[in-house]
Structure formats: C-alpha cells, structure tokens
Design a protein around this motif. Structure first.
Motif, PDB file in Angstrom:
ATOM      1  N   ALA A 100       0.982  -1.152   0.062  1.00 45.59           N
ATOM      2  CA  ALA A 100       0.089  -0.110  -0.052  1.00 45.59           C
ATOM      3  C   ALA A 100       0.951   1.280   0.226  1.00 45.59           C
ATOM      4  O   ALA A 100       0.482   2.101  -0.607  1.00 45.59           O
ATOM      5  CB  ALA A 100      -0.943  -0.067   1.217  1.00 45.59           C
ATOM      6  N   THR A 101       1.756   1.199   0.981  1.00 44.46           N
ATOM      7  CA  THR A 101       2.842   2.358   0.894  1.00 44.46           C
ATOM      8  C   THR A 101       3.545   2.722  -0.441  1.00 44.46           C
ATOM      9  O   THR A 101       3.668   3.887  -0.866  1.00 44.46           O
ATOM     10  CB  THR A 101       3.871   2.402   1.880  1.00 44.46           C
ATOM     11  OG1 THR A 101       3.084   1.899   3.201  1.00 44.46           O
ATOM     12  CG2 THR A 101       4.872   3.448   2.024  1.00 44.46           C
ATOM     13  N   ALA A 102       3.951   1.548  -0.962  1.00 44.09           N
ATOM     14  CA  ALA A 102       4.785   1.777  -2.517  1.00 44.09           C
ATOM     15  C   ALA A 102       3.704   2.360  -3.458  1.00 44.09           C
ATOM     16  O   ALA A 102       4.060   3.276  -4.266  1.00 44.09           O
ATOM     17  CB  ALA A 102       5.196   0.578  -2.934  1.00 44.09           C
ATOM     18  N   VAL A 103       2.427   1.910  -3.494  1.00 42.78           N
ATOM     19  CA  VAL A 103       1.429   2.436  -4.487  1.00 42.78           C
ATOM     20  C   VAL A 103       1.008   3.664  -4.414  1.00 42.78           C
ATOM     21  O   VAL A 103       0.805   4.378  -5.159  1.00 42.78           O
ATOM     22  CB  VAL A 103       0.387   1.564  -4.649  1.00 42.78           C
ATOM     23  CG1 VAL A 103      -0.582   1.982  -5.504  1.00 42.78           C
ATOM     24  CG2 VAL A 103       0.587   0.060  -5.167  1.00 42.78           C
ATOM     25  N   SER A 104       1.214   4.017  -3.026  1.00 39.52           N
ATOM     26  CA  SER A 104       0.631   5.492  -2.710  1.00 39.52           C
ATOM     27  C   SER A 104       1.777   6.642  -3.194  1.00 39.52           C
ATOM     28  O   SER A 104       1.369   7.624  -3.382  1.00 39.52           O
ATOM     29  CB  SER A 104       0.510   5.518  -1.461  1.00 39.52           C
ATOM     30  OG  SER A 104       1.750   5.662  -0.460  1.00 39.52           O
ATOM     31  N   PHE A 105       3.081   6.088  -3.494  1.00 42.81           N
ATOM     32  CA  PHE A 105       3.990   7.114  -3.933  1.00 42.81           C
ATOM     33  C   PHE A 105       3.809   7.551  -5.385  1.00 42.81           C
ATOM     34  O   PHE A 105       4.600   7.920  -6.113  1.00 42.81           O
ATOM     35  CB  PHE A 105       5.435   6.462  -3.625  1.00 42.81           C
ATOM     36  CG  PHE A 105       5.976   6.871  -2.052  1.00 42.81           C
ATOM     37  CD1 PHE A 105       5.998   8.127  -1.725  1.00 42.81           C
ATOM     38  CD2 PHE A 105       5.714   5.925  -1.227  1.00 42.81           C
ATOM     39  CE1 PHE A 105       6.243   8.337  -0.191  1.00 42.81           C
ATOM     40  CE2 PHE A 105       6.157   6.007  -0.126  1.00 42.81           C
ATOM     41  CZ  PHE A 105       6.331   7.083   0.494  1.00 42.81           C
ATOM     42  N   THR A 106       2.677   7.048  -5.990  1.00 43.50           N
ATOM     43  CA  THR A 106       2.352   7.505  -7.443  1.00 43.50           C
ATOM     44  C   THR A 106       1.788   8.929  -7.426  1.00 43.50           C
ATOM     45  O   THR A 106       1.740   9.657  -8.190  1.00 43.50           O
ATOM     46  CB  THR A 106       1.157   6.818  -8.182  1.00 43.50           C
ATOM     47  OG1 THR A 106       0.103   6.702  -7.201  1.00 43.50           O
ATOM     48  CG2 THR A 106       1.701   5.278  -8.394  1.00 43.50           C
ATOM     49  N   ALA A 107       1.545   9.494  -6.063  1.00 44.73           N
ATOM     50  CA  ALA A 107       1.152  10.884  -5.987  1.00 44.73           C
ATOM     51  C   ALA A 107       2.167  11.996  -6.494  1.00 44.73           C
ATOM     52  O   ALA A 107       1.248  12.846  -7.234  1.00 44.73           O
ATOM     53  CB  ALA A 107       0.692  11.045  -4.300  1.00 44.73           C
ATOM     54  N   PRO A 108       3.355  11.904  -6.171  1.00 44.15           N
ATOM     55  CA  PRO A 108       4.397  12.927  -6.899  1.00 44.15           C
ATOM     56  C   PRO A 108       3.928  12.972  -8.387  1.00 44.15           C
ATOM     57  O   PRO A 108       4.101  14.206  -9.000  1.00 44.15           O
ATOM     58  CB  PRO A 108       5.548  12.489  -6.540  1.00 44.15           C
ATOM     59  CG  PRO A 108       5.287  11.799  -5.046  1.00 44.15           C
ATOM     60  CD  PRO A 108       4.221  10.851  -5.477  1.00 44.15           C
ATOM     61  N   PHE A 109       3.952  11.775  -8.905  1.00 45.97           N
ATOM     62  CA  PHE A 109       3.791  11.886 -10.494  1.00 45.97           C
ATOM     63  C   PHE A 109       2.633  12.656 -10.892  1.00 45.97           C
ATOM     64  O   PHE A 109       2.489  13.545 -11.756  1.00 45.97           O
ATOM     65  CB  PHE A 109       3.950  10.533 -11.015  1.00 45.97           C
ATOM     66  CG  PHE A 109       5.234  10.130 -11.004  1.00 45.97           C
ATOM     67  CD1 PHE A 109       6.123  10.206 -12.161  1.00 45.97           C
ATOM     68  CD2 PHE A 109       5.771   9.227  -9.845  1.00 45.97           C
ATOM     69  CE1 PHE A 109       7.429   9.701 -12.121  1.00 45.97           C
ATOM     70  CE2 PHE A 109       6.759   8.880 -10.048  1.00 45.97           C
ATOM     71  CZ  PHE A 109       7.835   9.198 -11.093  1.00 45.97           C
ATOM     72  N   ILE A 110       1.453  12.413 -10.011  1.00 45.31           N
ATOM     73  CA  ILE A 110       0.410  13.160 -10.447  1.00 45.31           C
ATOM     74  C   ILE A 110       0.120  14.556 -10.164  1.00 45.31           C
ATOM     75  O   ILE A 110      -0.201  15.281 -11.023  1.00 45.31           O
ATOM     76  CB  ILE A 110      -0.893  12.456  -9.739  1.00 45.31           C
ATOM     77  CG1 ILE A 110      -0.980  10.981 -10.104  1.00 45.31           C
ATOM     78  CG2 ILE A 110      -2.278  13.199  -9.836  1.00 45.31           C
ATOM     79  CD1 ILE A 110      -2.115  10.106  -9.049  1.00 45.31           C
TER      80      ILE A 110
END
Length: 327
Positions: A100-110
C-alpha cells in the motif's frame, strides 16, 4: 561538511515517516479486529483536530484560526483529503503495508503532471530523473509478498489521485491563507462530515488496548505533521522529499513484525534504490553550492503546511513534489 540544519531536517523527516507507519499499523490492526473504517477515520481526524487546535489556536487568536479568504476552496481540499484517507484506510486493512505504501507514492507524478495545466509551474528534468529513480524503487518494493495484484490497490491509486488534487488546491489556498488555517480546516471538515455518520457504524473496541490505539491515531499523525513542518524550516523540500521513501522500509519491517507479511528480496532491493534516490538529490544540491541555504535566508517560497499524513508539504515549485499522505 553537510549543513547541520539540513541533517536535522532529514532526521525529522525520517522520524515522521516512522510515526506515520506506526499509525498505519494501528489502522491495519483495528481493521483486522473488525472496527469499521468510518469509525477509524473519524477517530483519527477528531484527535488530529484536537492536536492542531491545541497547537495553533493560542498563537492565532482562538477562533481567528478559522478565518479564511477562500472558504469554498478550503472545504473542497479538505473533502479531497477525507476521500484520500478513506480509500487508503479501506485498502490498508486488506493488503500488506509495504504494498500500500509503495503504490501510494504515485502521488508525486500526479502532482507534477497537474502542476503545469493547473498552476502553470514547470517541472525540472533533473528532478524528474531523481524522482523517477525513487519511484522505480517503489515499483520494485510493490511486490514484496506477491499480493500486488489485489484489487484493493486500486483504492490506493484513487487515494493518491485525491491527495494530488488536494495538494494542488493547498498551493492555491496557500496564496491567501496561513498554513495553520489550512491544516485546521483539513481536520475540522473531516470531523464535521464524519460525526453525523459514525453512530450508524460505531462498534466499541473489544479490548482496552484497541481503544487506546483508536485514541492515539490522531496524535501519531499530528506529531508526524509537526516533524515535517519543523523539517521544512531546516532545509528545502527538494532535498528532504526523497527521504519520505524511508517510509517503505518502516512499512516492510513493521508489516513483518506485526502482521507476518514476509518481505522478499525485492523489498530490500527497492529500498536500496529509494535511498540512492535521496542521496542523489543531496549530491545534486551539493553540486549547485549554497543555493538552498541562500533561498532560505532570502525567504524561501516553501511554507510548512501540515498537509496530509506523511507528506512533505507542497512548495511553490513542483520539482519537490509531495508524497502521499499515508493518511
């Protein structure tokens, strides 16, 4: 020799990531005990509200803390944070913490993708490169238990998208409102929205220890926010942001100790890549000399907004994109 203020800032960011993972571990435990997600989010938001009001109200004239020039924008961004938290808390009870933590780090790209059309802000190619390295490490870690195909990870992606929009609006409102007001609204709106709903879902914790965990979630999040805000007074977000990826290491470790989620070799490989990304940013900063200290001395545009759980607050430059709140 590294700037001691910057080193203290890095230490505060790392401490914040640990606090957020401990909080998320508590959320995962309570979800496994059958407590409704609405109840968990409400308790976390309420205690966070108590924390920030106690911290900021005395110095901001009490109720004047809520004075805002953009009330609609404050409410909208706060609702986005509630949605982000709801998605993440629902997912974290059903997938490993590291996933969950890893997937959440897509936020910077968005955030970076939306920064130009919504804010007119350019994104530096060199920052894209180092952030991509860190995210590549996140993609390696995303399969530590072989459960990366869980449909609940789609909720984490939704959480990251909501949080990215929340950060964009936080930048907008930061032009007219102080950060203390923004962070108070983030907690206040969530509490007001959930309070009428939570009685329909309420379930008393079965054990005193579970009740204590429920009560302390907001305190952990609030302390994490405080560490992030203090960190940004000691160094620029462009240097500090990559160190939020240490959260992945904490998530893998606590996931194993508390829940038996056995991290694989990919977890440690990804963690190495993530750390390399952070060191790469520091190296780049050293190459450009004293640009960061000079910007701070001149009055940097960075503002310590206690934006979300685990996130480095947004700066005026998306080259230092925030991470995901991790709630």
């Amino acid at each position: 020799m590294p700037d001691p203020r910057l080193l203290r800032g890095v230490g505060l960011v790392v401490a914040a990531t640990l606090l957020f993972v401990v909080m998320n571990s508590g959320v995962k435990h309570l979800a496994r005990q059958g407590l409704p997600t609405v109840e968990i989010i409400w308790a976390r938001t309420l205690m966070h509200l108590v924390f920030v009001v106690a911290l900021f109200a005395p110095g901001r004239g009490g109720w004047r803390l809520l004075a805002t020039r953009r009330p609609a924008l404050q409410v909208t961004r706060s609702l986005l944070l509630v949605a982000s938290t709801s998605f993440f808390f629902t997912a974290v009870g059903r997938v490993p913490l590291a996933d969950a933590t890893a997937v959440s780090f897509t936020a910077p790209f968005i955030v970076a993708a939306l920064a130009r059309p919504l804010l007119g802000e350019p994104v530096s190619a060199s920052h894209w490169l180092w952030i991509a390295v860190g995210f590549a490490g996140a993609l390696v870690v995303i399969r530590p238990t072989g459960q990366a195909t869980s449909p609940y990870l789609a909720l984490v992606l939704g959480s990251a998208a909501c949080y990215a929009l929340y950060q964009i609006l936080t930048r907008r409102v930061g032009e007219v409102d102080p950060p203390e007001t923004s962070v108070t609204y983030s907690a206040l709106v969530g509490t007001l929205v959930l309070t009428p709903v939570v009685p329909f879902f309420w379930r008393w914790p079965d054990r005193p220890s579970d009740a204590a965990i429920l009560a302390v979630l907001g305190v952990l999040g609030g302390l994490g926010h405080y560490c992030v805000a203090r960190a940004l007074r000691r160094g620029p977000a462009s240097v500090l942001a990559p160190f939020q990826y240490v959260q992945l290491v904490w998530a893998a470790g606590l996931g194993f100790v508390l829940f038996g989620d056995v991290p694989g070799v990919t977890t440690w490989l990804g963690a190495t890549i993530i750390v390399a990304s952070g060191l790469g940013i520091v190296w780049r900063q050293a190459r450009i000399g004293r640009a960061a200290p000079a910007s701070l001395a001149a009055g940097s545009t960075l503002r310590p907004v206690l934006a979300g759980d685990g996130a480095l607050p947004a700066a005026s430059n998306p080259a230092a994109p925030p991470g995901h709140p991790n709630r």
